[in-house]
Design a protein around this motif. Structure first.
Motif, PDB file in Angstrom:
ATOM      1  N   ARG A 121       0.828  -1.208   0.000  1.00  0.00           N
ATOM      2  CA  ARG A 121       0.000   0.000   0.000  1.00  0.00           C
ATOM      3  C   ARG A 121       0.859   1.254   0.000  1.00  0.00           C
ATOM      4  NH1 ARG A 121      -5.059   0.575   3.901  1.00  0.00           N
ATOM      5  NH2 ARG A 121      -4.818   2.645   2.988  1.00  0.00           N
ATOM      6  N   VAL A 128       2.145   1.918  -3.522  1.00  0.00           N
ATOM      7  CA  VAL A 128       1.087   2.415  -4.412  1.00  0.00           C
ATOM      8  C   VAL A 128       0.730   3.857  -4.080  1.00  0.00           C
ATOM      9  CG1 VAL A 128      -1.354   2.165  -5.019  1.00  0.00           C
ATOM     10  CG2 VAL A 128       0.114   0.146  -4.915  1.00  0.00           C
ATOM     11  N   GLU A 129       0.572   4.163  -2.807  1.00  0.00           N
ATOM     12  CA  GLU A 129       0.093   5.490  -2.433  1.00  0.00           C
ATOM     13  C   GLU A 129       1.182   6.560  -2.526  1.00  0.00           C
ATOM     14  OE1 GLU A 129      -2.913   5.855   0.518  1.00  0.00           O
ATOM     15  OE2 GLU A 129      -3.284   3.690   0.536  1.00  0.00           O
ATOM     16  N   ALA A 183       1.057   7.456  -6.036  1.00  0.00           N
ATOM     17  CA  ALA A 183      -0.111   8.299  -6.299  1.00  0.00           C
ATOM     18  C   ALA A 183       0.137   9.741  -5.874  1.00  0.00           C
ATOM     19  CB  ALA A 183      -1.329   7.739  -5.562  1.00  0.00           C
ATOM     20  N   HIS A 191      -8.506   6.882   0.714  1.00  0.00           N
ATOM     21  CA  HIS A 191      -7.368   6.344  -0.031  1.00  0.00           C
ATOM     22  C   HIS A 191      -7.767   5.953  -1.449  1.00  0.00           C
ATOM     23  CE1 HIS A 191      -4.572   6.453   3.338  1.00  0.00           C
ATOM     24  NE2 HIS A 191      -5.590   6.088   4.093  1.00  0.00           N
ATOM     25  N   GLN A 192      -8.990   5.471  -1.618  1.00  0.00           N
ATOM     26  CA  GLN A 192      -9.475   5.174  -2.962  1.00  0.00           C
ATOM     27  C   GLN A 192      -9.519   6.436  -3.815  1.00  0.00           C
ATOM     28  OE1 GLN A 192     -13.195   3.275  -1.825  1.00  0.00           O
ATOM     29  NE2 GLN A 192     -12.536   1.336  -2.726  1.00  0.00           N
ATOM     30  N   VAL A 232      -5.989   7.784  -4.840  1.00  0.00           N
ATOM     31  CA  VAL A 232      -5.367   7.069  -5.957  1.00  0.00           C
ATOM     32  C   VAL A 232      -6.178   7.260  -7.245  1.00  0.00           C
ATOM     33  CG1 VAL A 232      -4.704   4.792  -6.829  1.00  0.00           C
ATOM     34  CG2 VAL A 232      -4.260   5.402  -4.443  1.00  0.00           C
ATOM     35  N   THR A 269      -5.389  10.141  -9.619  1.00  0.00           N
ATOM     36  CA  THR A 269      -4.240  10.074 -10.531  1.00  0.00           C
ATOM     37  C   THR A 269      -4.660   9.713 -11.944  1.00  0.00           C
ATOM     38  OG1 THR A 269      -3.793   7.708 -10.169  1.00  0.00           O
ATOM     39  CG2 THR A 269      -2.779   9.297  -8.631  1.00  0.00           C
ATOM     40  N   LEU A 281      -2.923   1.527 -10.853  1.00  0.00           N
ATOM     41  CA  LEU A 281      -2.743   1.839  -9.429  1.00  0.00           C
ATOM     42  C   LEU A 281      -4.040   1.588  -8.671  1.00  0.00           C
ATOM     43  CD1 LEU A 281      -0.610   5.146  -9.348  1.00  0.00           C
ATOM     44  CD2 LEU A 281       0.117   2.835  -8.683  1.00  0.00           C
ATOM     45  N   MET A 282      -5.159   1.967  -9.265  1.00  0.00           N
ATOM     46  CA  MET A 282      -6.454   1.785  -8.616  1.00  0.00           C
ATOM     47  C   MET A 282      -6.773   0.304  -8.454  1.00  0.00           C
ATOM     48  SD  MET A 282      -8.780   3.738  -7.340  1.00  0.00           S
ATOM     49  CE  MET A 282      -9.776   2.850  -6.161  1.00  0.00           C
ATOM     50  N   LEU A 318      -4.713  -1.033  -5.610  1.00  0.00           N
ATOM     51  CA  LEU A 318      -5.177  -0.546  -4.314  1.00  0.00           C
ATOM     52  C   LEU A 318      -6.471  -1.230  -3.891  1.00  0.00           C
ATOM     53  CD1 LEU A 318      -4.660   1.535  -2.017  1.00  0.00           C
ATOM     54  CD2 LEU A 318      -6.340   2.980  -3.161  1.00  0.00           C
TER      55      LEU A 318
END
Length: 231
Positions: free
Chosen positions: A95, A98-99, A102, A144-145, A148, A151, A156-157, A160
Motif C-alpha cells: 500500500r 502504491v500510495e 499516487a 485512499h481510494q 489514488v 491520478t 494503481l487503482m 489498491l
C-alpha cells in the motif's frame, strides 16, 4: 490480412456476467465486514442464497482466489483468509508503494483533489465526533481510494482495491481494539493539507508514516489475538 480476419475473434459486447456480479457482492460483503476471517464460503449455500446455479458461484469464488482475496484449502473449500503479522506488514508495504506513487503523480502533475478528498474528510470528521468508528473505517478506505483514483491510473487503482480489501479483512476481527487510535482522522487531514500545499517531501513522509503506523498497530493487535506476541 483482411479486416474481417483481423476482427474475427471479436464478438458482441456483453453485460457483466453472473459470476462477475457474484464476485462483486462478495467483495462488498468483505468490505462491509459481514464476512469475518476464517468464514467458509460454500458453493451450495451461496447458490441457494443467491438463487443461481453453482457454476457462476464456483467461477466467482475462483476469481477471488486468483486475486488473493479468498484462499482455497485443499479438500476443505474456500475461506476468508486469516492474516498473520507478516501478512499485515506485506499488505502495508505494498500500500505504501502504491500510495507514494499516487501522491507523487498528484503533486508533480498538479492534479486537483479538492472536491473529492475534502468531502470525504468532512464526513470522516463528523463520524469521528460521533464515535461512529465503523463509518470512520469505511471513510478511511474511501479517502485512499479517491486519492489514488485522482491520478487517473487504472492500474494503481486496481492494485489498491485488493490491498484495501485485505486491510479491511485484517481490521474486522480487531475493530473494537483498533478504535483506540484517536489520531486516525488527524493523519488524513495532514496528508490532504500537504498535498493541497504541493509540499511533496512532507506529503510523502506523512503517507509513509501513516502506513507504517497502521501496520505496526495492526501487527501488535493481531499478534495478541493469535497468541504470538512477544514481551
Amino acid at each position: 490480412m483482411s479486416k474481417g480476419t483481423m476482427l474475427g475473434q471479436i464478438g458482441p459486447v456483453r453485460s457483466e456476467s453472473t459470476a462477475g456480479i457474484i464476485a462483486t457482492q462478495i467483495r462488498d460483503a468483505l468490505m462491509a465486514g459481514t464476512l469475518r476471517p476464517g468464514t467458509q464460503l460454500a458453493e451450495a449455500e451461496l447458490s441457494d442464497r443467491l438463487k443461481v446455479s453453482r457454476g457462476p458461484v464456483r467461477e466467482a469464488l475462483q476469481r477471488l482466489v486468483q486475486q488473493g482475496v479468498l484462499v482455497e484449502v485443499r479438500n476443505r473449500g474456500v475461506f476468508v483468509p486469516k492474516f498473520d503479522v507478516n501478512d499485515v506488514a506485506d499488505i502495508y508495504l505494498a500500500r505504501e508503494a502504491v500510495e507514494l506513487a499516487a501522491v507523487t503523480t498528484l503533486i508533480d502533475n498538479e492534479l486537483d483533489t479538492t472536491q473529492t478528498l475534502s468531502g470525504v474528510l468532512r464526513r470522516m470528521n463528523t463520524a469521528a465526533k460521533g464515535t461512529r468508528w465503523s463509518k470512520v473505517a469505511a471513510l478511511d478506505a474511501e479517502f485512499h481510494q479517491e486519492l489514488v483514483k485522482a491520478t487517473g491510473s487504472r492500474r494503481l487503482m486496481r492494485m489498491l482495491d485488493t490491498l484495501l480489501l485485505e486491510s479491511r479483512i485484517c481490521m474486522i476481527a480487531l475493530e473494537d481494539a483498533y478504535r483506540a487510535s484517536g489520531d486516525l482522522v488527524a493523519e488524513h487531514n495532514d496528508i490532504y493539507a500537504a498535498i493541497q500545499a504541493r509540499e511533496k517531501p512532507l506529503a510523502l513522509r506523512l503517507v509513509a508514516d501513516h502506513m507504517k503506523d497502521a501496520s505496526k498497530r495492526l501487527g501488535i493487535l493481531i499478534a495478541r489475538e493469535q497468541g504470538t506476541a512477544t514481551e
